[in-house]
Design a protein around this motif. Sequence first.
Motif, PDB file in Angstrom:
ATOM      1  N   GLY A  77      -0.643  11.699   8.578  1.00  0.00           N
ATOM      2  CA  GLY A  77      -1.732  12.376   7.903  1.00  0.00           C
ATOM      3  C   GLY A  77      -1.347  12.988   6.569  1.00  0.00           C
ATOM      4  O   GLY A  77      -2.097  12.897   5.594  1.00  0.00           O
ATOM      5  N   GLU A  78      -0.147  13.577   6.494  1.00  0.00           N
ATOM      6  CA  GLU A  78       0.270  14.260   5.265  1.00  0.00           C
ATOM      7  C   GLU A  78       0.570  13.295   4.128  1.00  0.00           C
ATOM      8  O   GLU A  78       0.585  13.695   2.959  1.00  0.00           O
ATOM      9  CB  GLU A  78       1.496  15.128   5.542  1.00  0.00           C
ATOM     10  N   VAL A  79       0.821  12.032   4.456  1.00  0.00           N
ATOM     11  CA  VAL A  79       1.144  11.048   3.408  1.00  0.00           C
ATOM     12  C   VAL A  79       0.076   9.962   3.338  1.00  0.00           C
ATOM     13  O   VAL A  79       0.291   8.907   2.732  1.00  0.00           O
ATOM     14  CB  VAL A  79       2.532  10.406   3.648  1.00  0.00           C
ATOM     15  N   ALA A  80      -1.083  10.216   3.914  1.00  0.00           N
ATOM     16  CA  ALA A  80      -2.126   9.180   4.012  1.00  0.00           C
ATOM     17  C   ALA A  80      -2.532   8.635   2.653  1.00  0.00           C
ATOM     18  O   ALA A  80      -2.845   7.442   2.525  1.00  0.00           O
ATOM     19  CB  ALA A  80      -3.344   9.732   4.744  1.00  0.00           C
ATOM     20  N   GLU A  81      -2.529   9.474   1.612  1.00  0.00           N
ATOM     21  CA  GLU A  81      -2.947   9.025   0.285  1.00  0.00           C
ATOM     22  C   GLU A  81      -1.769   8.645  -0.612  1.00  0.00           C
ATOM     23  O   GLU A  81      -1.964   8.300  -1.777  1.00  0.00           O
ATOM     24  CB  GLU A  81      -3.787  10.110  -0.389  1.00  0.00           C
ATOM     25  N   SER A  82      -0.555   8.682  -0.088  1.00  0.00           N
ATOM     26  CA  SER A  82       0.627   8.321  -0.879  1.00  0.00           C
ATOM     27  C   SER A  82       0.798   6.814  -0.923  1.00  0.00           C
ATOM     28  O   SER A  82       0.515   6.103   0.058  1.00  0.00           O
ATOM     29  CB  SER A  82       1.885   8.947  -0.259  1.00  0.00           C
ATOM     30  N   THR A 139       9.324   5.863   7.146  1.00  0.00           N
ATOM     31  CA  THR A 139       7.879   6.089   7.107  1.00  0.00           C
ATOM     32  C   THR A 139       7.142   4.774   6.887  1.00  0.00           C
ATOM     33  O   THR A 139       6.083   4.526   7.487  1.00  0.00           O
ATOM     34  CB  THR A 139       7.523   7.098   6.002  1.00  0.00           C
ATOM     35  N   GLN A 140       7.697   3.921   6.038  1.00  0.00           N
ATOM     36  CA  GLN A 140       7.094   2.601   5.837  1.00  0.00           C
ATOM     37  C   GLN A 140       7.068   1.810   7.144  1.00  0.00           C
ATOM     38  O   GLN A 140       6.123   1.057   7.422  1.00  0.00           O
ATOM     39  CB  GLN A 140       7.863   1.828   4.774  1.00  0.00           C
ATOM     40  N   GLY A 145       3.003  -2.290  -0.740  1.00  0.00           N
ATOM     41  CA  GLY A 145       3.648  -1.134  -1.345  1.00  0.00           C
ATOM     42  C   GLY A 145       2.828  -0.422  -2.381  1.00  0.00           C
ATOM     43  O   GLY A 145       2.995   0.790  -2.597  1.00  0.00           O
ATOM     44  N   THR A 146       1.911  -1.130  -3.059  1.00  0.00           N
ATOM     45  CA  THR A 146       1.118  -0.512  -4.126  1.00  0.00           C
ATOM     46  C   THR A 146      -0.195   0.063  -3.599  1.00  0.00           C
ATOM     47  O   THR A 146      -1.006   0.553  -4.379  1.00  0.00           O
ATOM     48  CB  THR A 146       0.821  -1.523  -5.233  1.00  0.00           C
ATOM     49  N   LEU A 147      -0.390  -0.012  -2.289  1.00  0.00           N
ATOM     50  CA  LEU A 147      -1.547   0.637  -1.674  1.00  0.00           C
ATOM     51  C   LEU A 147      -1.090   1.898  -0.947  1.00  0.00           C
ATOM     52  O   LEU A 147       0.082   2.046  -0.602  1.00  0.00           O
ATOM     53  CB  LEU A 147      -2.229  -0.310  -0.676  1.00  0.00           C
ATOM     54  N   SER A 148      -2.031   2.785  -0.713  1.00  0.00           N
ATOM     55  CA  SER A 148      -1.708   4.001   0.037  1.00  0.00           C
ATOM     56  C   SER A 148      -1.532   3.667   1.512  1.00  0.00           C
ATOM     57  O   SER A 148      -1.870   2.573   1.976  1.00  0.00           O
ATOM     58  CB  SER A 148      -2.825   5.038  -0.125  1.00  0.00           C
ATOM     59  N   VAL A 149      -1.006   4.641   2.244  1.00  0.00           N
ATOM     60  CA  VAL A 149      -0.851   4.473   3.693  1.00  0.00           C
ATOM     61  C   VAL A 149      -2.200   4.166   4.329  1.00  0.00           C
ATOM     62  O   VAL A 149      -2.347   3.213   5.108  1.00  0.00           O
ATOM     63  CB  VAL A 149      -0.246   5.751   4.309  1.00  0.00           C
ATOM     64  N   ARG A 150      -3.194   4.959   4.001  1.00  0.00           N
ATOM     65  CA  ARG A 150      -4.521   4.766   4.610  1.00  0.00           C
ATOM     66  C   ARG A 150      -5.101   3.409   4.230  1.00  0.00           C
ATOM     67  O   ARG A 150      -5.737   2.740   5.060  1.00  0.00           O
ATOM     68  CB  ARG A 150      -5.464   5.891   4.181  1.00  0.00           C
ATOM     69  N   GLU A 151      -4.911   2.997   2.984  1.00  0.00           N
ATOM     70  CA  GLU A 151      -5.427   1.699   2.559  1.00  0.00           C
ATOM     71  C   GLU A 151      -4.756   0.552   3.315  1.00  0.00           C
ATOM     72  O   GLU A 151      -5.403  -0.444   3.641  1.00  0.00           O
ATOM     73  CB  GLU A 151      -5.240   1.538   1.044  1.00  0.00           C
TER      74      GLU A 151
END
Length: 244
Positions: A129-134, A143-144, A91-97
């Motif tokens: 893609g739009e939430v990759a850095e969230s 989404t999760q 949870g504390t990492l971004s989507v891409r991470e």
Amino acid sequence: MTMLEIRKVSVRFGGLTAVDDVSLAVPEGTIMGIIGPNGAGKTTLFNVVAGILRPRTGSVLLGGEDITRLPAHRRARRGLARTFQRLEVFGTLSVRENLLVAAESRRRWDRSTQPAFVADELCAELGLGEVAESLVDTLPTGTQRLVELGRALALRPRLLLLDEASSGLTELETIQVGERLQRLAGQGLTVVLVEHDMPFVLSTCGRVAMLDHGVLVTEGTPDEVRNNPVVQEAYLGRNREAAA
């Protein structure tokens, strides 16, 4: 080619038989749905295939290889990945991470893996893609759930086990996931999913199996299973609805 074969698997917990002499064969590139009431033995059977539980009797084959005694991490190296009913994401990492971590895991046994490429490809494939850095913790449950699916796909599996894949998804997201799974199956991925969302199962799966009290009641096409009177009574509730 049969990608997954379950041969006469039984699991007991004390005096309770959770899975009773179940046999199933899932061809490569097939989406198989496993349905049944709560307590039917669906997740127990999943855990046997994934290597979390050892069956009392029977065997599990992946691509013709007997993996019954292999631990979960060695099954992963042979091409098996799974998701869980309870979300398993960072949870504390971004989507891409999150996707990078999974791709890096595969790199341990496949040096040809390019984690950054895999992460970006999956972000695009799953509409993330739009939430990759969230940060994943800031995103809706649906989404999760897509992130968790992406983590499993980052392992580049031959066999993907999905536990309640549509849980928390909107109707549109559910349709999109079904379409993506069918596209992946068309490319050769074999998918086995445990689901309570019957419309999702019937519209997505090529084959459906029903368990009840640990016993395989029926297995066939969605139409065959939908029209089975035992399924209608035990799970789909036609008789209960008629009596209401």
